[in-house]
Each structure stands twice: as structure tokens, then as C-alpha cells.
Design an enzyme around this catalytic site. Structure first.
Site, PDB file in Angstrom:
ATOM      1  N   ASP A  54       0.921  -1.260  -0.004  1.00 19.98           N
ATOM      2  CA  ASP A  54      -0.070  -0.177  -0.069  1.00 19.98           C
ATOM      3  C   ASP A  54       0.773   1.282  -0.027  1.00 19.98           C
ATOM      4  O   ASP A  54       0.698   2.495   0.752  1.00 19.98           O
ATOM      5  CB  ASP A  54      -0.713  -0.045   1.192  1.00 19.98           C
ATOM      6  CG  ASP A  54      -1.431  -1.345   1.479  1.00 19.98           C
ATOM      7  OD1 ASP A  54      -2.051  -2.017   0.428  1.00 19.98           O
ATOM      8  OD2 ASP A  54      -1.828  -1.996   2.472  1.00 19.98           O
ATOM      9  N   GLU A 230     -11.537  -1.778  -2.187  1.00 24.26           N
ATOM     10  CA  GLU A 230     -10.698  -0.954  -1.070  1.00 24.26           C
ATOM     11  C   GLU A 230      -9.888   0.065  -1.593  1.00 24.26           C
ATOM     12  O   GLU A 230      -9.979   0.134  -2.882  1.00 24.26           O
ATOM     13  CB  GLU A 230      -9.911  -2.019  -0.338  1.00 24.26           C
ATOM     14  CG  GLU A 230      -8.813  -2.729  -1.097  1.00 24.26           C
ATOM     15  CD  GLU A 230      -7.807  -3.630  -0.355  1.00 24.26           C
ATOM     16  OE1 GLU A 230      -8.309  -3.914   0.723  1.00 24.26           O
ATOM     17  OE2 GLU A 230      -6.852  -4.077  -0.763  1.00 24.26           O
TER      18      GLU A 230
END
Length: 375
Positions: A54, A230
Site C-alpha cells: 500500500d 478497497e
């Protein structure tokens, strides 16, 4: 022609095309005028000691800084919020721990896994969102209390002070911030779907309640979202708000939503993902558990099984670039070896330039050979 020979021919052609695009700075008129060439090969980092997921990059002055989800990711504690720094976007080193879990008090309510931190410069302050919960013997993963925490600092490197948290009363994750032209700031996050709300940064409180606006099985939406959605990230262009988001249904891909308002309604800006990789053999247990194991699609020809959870940043040419984590696939096609090096077994940083054409953003790649950007 056999499959092996087809793949070999493909990679030879790709390599030849890549080499053909590389021009000498001395002989390329456009480059001679500007004098700037940026070369990169993904994954950018190849170091197990700074492996993250991420990846979020922010440029401040002449440096780039990066945060992300450190290992271990899925179980128990992780060490906190790591910050990397770079002078050239290629060579990265650890600057500090913005949050060092080993120094938190025993009763700290956000001592968990510190997923997907981001830093946004808004109103001359650096705002850090961290997604975490409290790890206990009864809840060893900290999921029951996992939510969003807001911190602030005067400098990108900190020190960061807690403003408030948890910001929502339920499980939420992957928080991001967006400041509109009128000064209003918005919070977007995930948690079995995508959520949104206005936020008062100074007080660290939502204005109203956080609202879910998109589910992974939203009626009328495509099947490549059904595994899960997400990692939202929002930018504004030509009067529209664009939200990048990720899905792990077919590997790890990035989709794009658009809206005339920062709170929607949101619609798909592209019927297909604008970036990512697809591998049928990756995490088949999730597909079986989720009931979408019979989904039909073709593997992408890159050597990755994950390229996703992206964020945008200012690149070396002053334009928008995308960052996210890249993970090598152990069943990758010839001529790649099926034996992975230690760093290839961990998630590493990848970057790509972002395009904008006909009202839709795109992201080049994912690439795995040397890329040359002249500007």
C-alpha cells in the site's frame, strides 16, 4: 507454435520495442531542449528490510517520502508506521518510524497492524491517517476495534500528534483525505465496501456520519469487483471528482469512479480496471470462499500477482504518477524463473506515470522492463 515459443517470442519483441524507444539524450531533439531523462525499472525497491504494501508517496521540496503497511501484515502486531525517503525516486532508505509500536503504552488503543497510512498536506499541516486497532489476547489481530486514527504535524517527518480516533464507530480501513477548492475536506475509506464523509480536520471529527456508497456486489456493477473493493484515493480534474480504488477479485486491479460531487453519486469512469494484474492461480481459496471461483478471465502477461492499492503523487516530471505495491508471481511465465529470490517473495514499491485522455485517467503498465521518461 508451442506456448513456450510464443512466450519467448513475445518477450523478445517486448525487449526490442523497449530498446527501440530508448534514445540518446545527445541525439533526441526533445530531450536536448529539456535535458531531463528519468529511467526506472519496477519493482523500484528490492529489499526485504523495507518491504511494505500500500505504498503512499508524497513529494515535499526536493525529496519524496513514502509510507505503507509494514510486515507482518496479516497476523498480530506490526512495528508501526515506517517512513522511507528518496532524492531521486529510485534509491530509498528508511528515514524514521512515524509511529514506533515498541514505544506505545500498554493501554494504547491503536497498537495493532497500522495498515495503509497516508500523509496529506492540507492548510499548511501534514495530516496522517492510520488504520489500526488494539491487539489483545482475545482479539490477536485487533480487528474488533480496527478503525481510523488522525494525526497532525508541522513537518512531513513529524513528530505527529494524535488529533482524534477512532473516527468511525465501526470497522473501517484504508482512509484517505481530499481537500476541495472551497476548503472543505472529505474522508474516504473502505470496510466491506467504500465509505465517505465530510471531516473537520482541526477537531478530528466527522461532519455527520460516515456513509457507505458502494458495495462489492452493487447491482449493475461488474463481476471483477465481487471479491472486494478497497483503497480509495480521490483527485479532481475538469470539474469531476475521480476515485481510484482497488479490487482483489482477479489478482489485484485498480478501478476508477467519477462524480460531479465529492459525495457522489459515483459511477464507473471505465467499465474495466484501468491498471493491475490478473492471475487465475493466485489465492484460489479466496475465490472459492467468496463464491466466484468460476469467474472467466485471461491471465495478464506480466510477472506479477499483485499490483494495487494505489495512490497518486507528483513525479519527476511534475506530473501525476501512481504508486502501489508489486508482488512477483511464483508461477510467472517463461523466461522468468519459478524460483523467487528472497525480495521477490515480499511486496515492493512500484511506480508508473498517470495519463488523462477523453475524461478518463489511466495508468501505464504494470511494467517490468526499463522505462524511459523524457521531459
Amino acid at each position: 507454435m508451442s506456448r513456450i515459443f510464443k512466450l519467448a517470442a513475445y518477450f523478445l519483441l517486448a525487449s526490442s520495442a523497449c530498446l527501440a524507444q530508448v534514445k540518446s539524450p545527445a541525439t533526441n531533439p526533445a530531450n536536448a531542449a529539456s535535458g531531463h531523462t528519468f529511467r526506472y525499472t519496477n519493482p523500484i525497491t528490492r529489499d526485504t528490510s523495507i518491504s511494505m504494501r500500500d505504498h503512499f508517496i508524497i513529494k515535499v521540496g526536493n525529496k519524496w517520502y513514502c509510507t505503507g503497511t509494514s510486515n507482518p501484515v496479516w497476523t498480530g502486531y506490526n512495528p508501526g508506521v515506517r517512513m522511507l525517503e528518496s532524492d531521486d525516486l529510485i534509491h530509498w532508505k528508511q528515514d524514521a518510524w512515524l509511529i514506533d509500536a515498541s514505544k506505545l503504552p500498554a493501554d494504547c488503543p491503536y497498537n495493532g497492524r497500522f495498515w495503509a497510512p497516508e500523509i496529506h498536506l492540507i492548510k499548511k499541516k501534514f495530516w496522517l491517517t492510520v488504520n489500526s486497532g488494539k491487539v489483545t489476547r482475545e482479539d490477536p489481530k485487533g480487528m474488533k476495534s480496527h478503525s481510523i486514527w488522525l494525526f497532525v504535524a508541522d513537518q512531513v517527518t513529524g513528530p505527529y500528534k494524535l488529533v482524534n480516533g477512532p473516527l468511525t464507530p465501526q470497522y473501517n480501513n484504508d482512509a484517505t483525505l481530499f481537500e476541495d477548492e472551497d476548503g472543505q475536506t472529505y474522508l474516504y475509506c473502505s470496510g466491506n465496501g467504500l465509505f465517505q464523509a465530510k471531516i473537520d480536520l482541526q477537531n478530528g471529527k466527522l461532519i455527520g456520519t460516515v456513509q457507505k456508497f458502494l458495495d462489492k456486489r452493487q447491482p449493475g456493477y461488474p463481476e471483477w469487483m465481487v471479491g472486494g473493493i478497497e483503497g480509495p484515493f480521490v483527485v479532481k480534474r475538469d470539474g469531476y471528482y475521480f476515485m481510484f480504488f482497488s479490487t482483489w477479485t482477479r489478482g489485484y486491479e485498480v478501478g476508477l469512479l467519477k462524480s460531479k460531487s465529492p459525495l457522489g453519486p459515483w459511477v464507473l469512469a471505465s467499465p474495466e480496471p484501468i491498471f493491475g494484474c490478473r492471475k487465475k492461480g493466485f489465492r484460489p481459496e479466496l475465490a472459492i470462499e467468496g463464491g466466484y471461483a468460476d469467474l472467466k478471465f485471461q491471465d495478464s502477461e506480466d510477472p506479477y500477482c499483485e499490483t494495487g492499492h494505489n495512490a497518486l503523487f507528483e513525479g519527476p516530471d511534475g506530473k501525476l504518477w501512481s504508486s502501489c505495491h508489486y508482488l512477483m508471481y511464483e508461477k510467472r511465465p517463461y523466461p522468468y524463473s519459478q524460483v523467487l529470490q528472497p525480495w521477490e517473495k515480499t511486496t515492493q514499491m512500484g511506480i508508473e506515470p498517470v495519463t488523462y485522455k477523453d475524461g478518463v485517467f489511466g495508468i501505464k503498465g504494470p511494467t517490468w522492463t526499463e522505462q524511459v521518461i523524457e521531459y
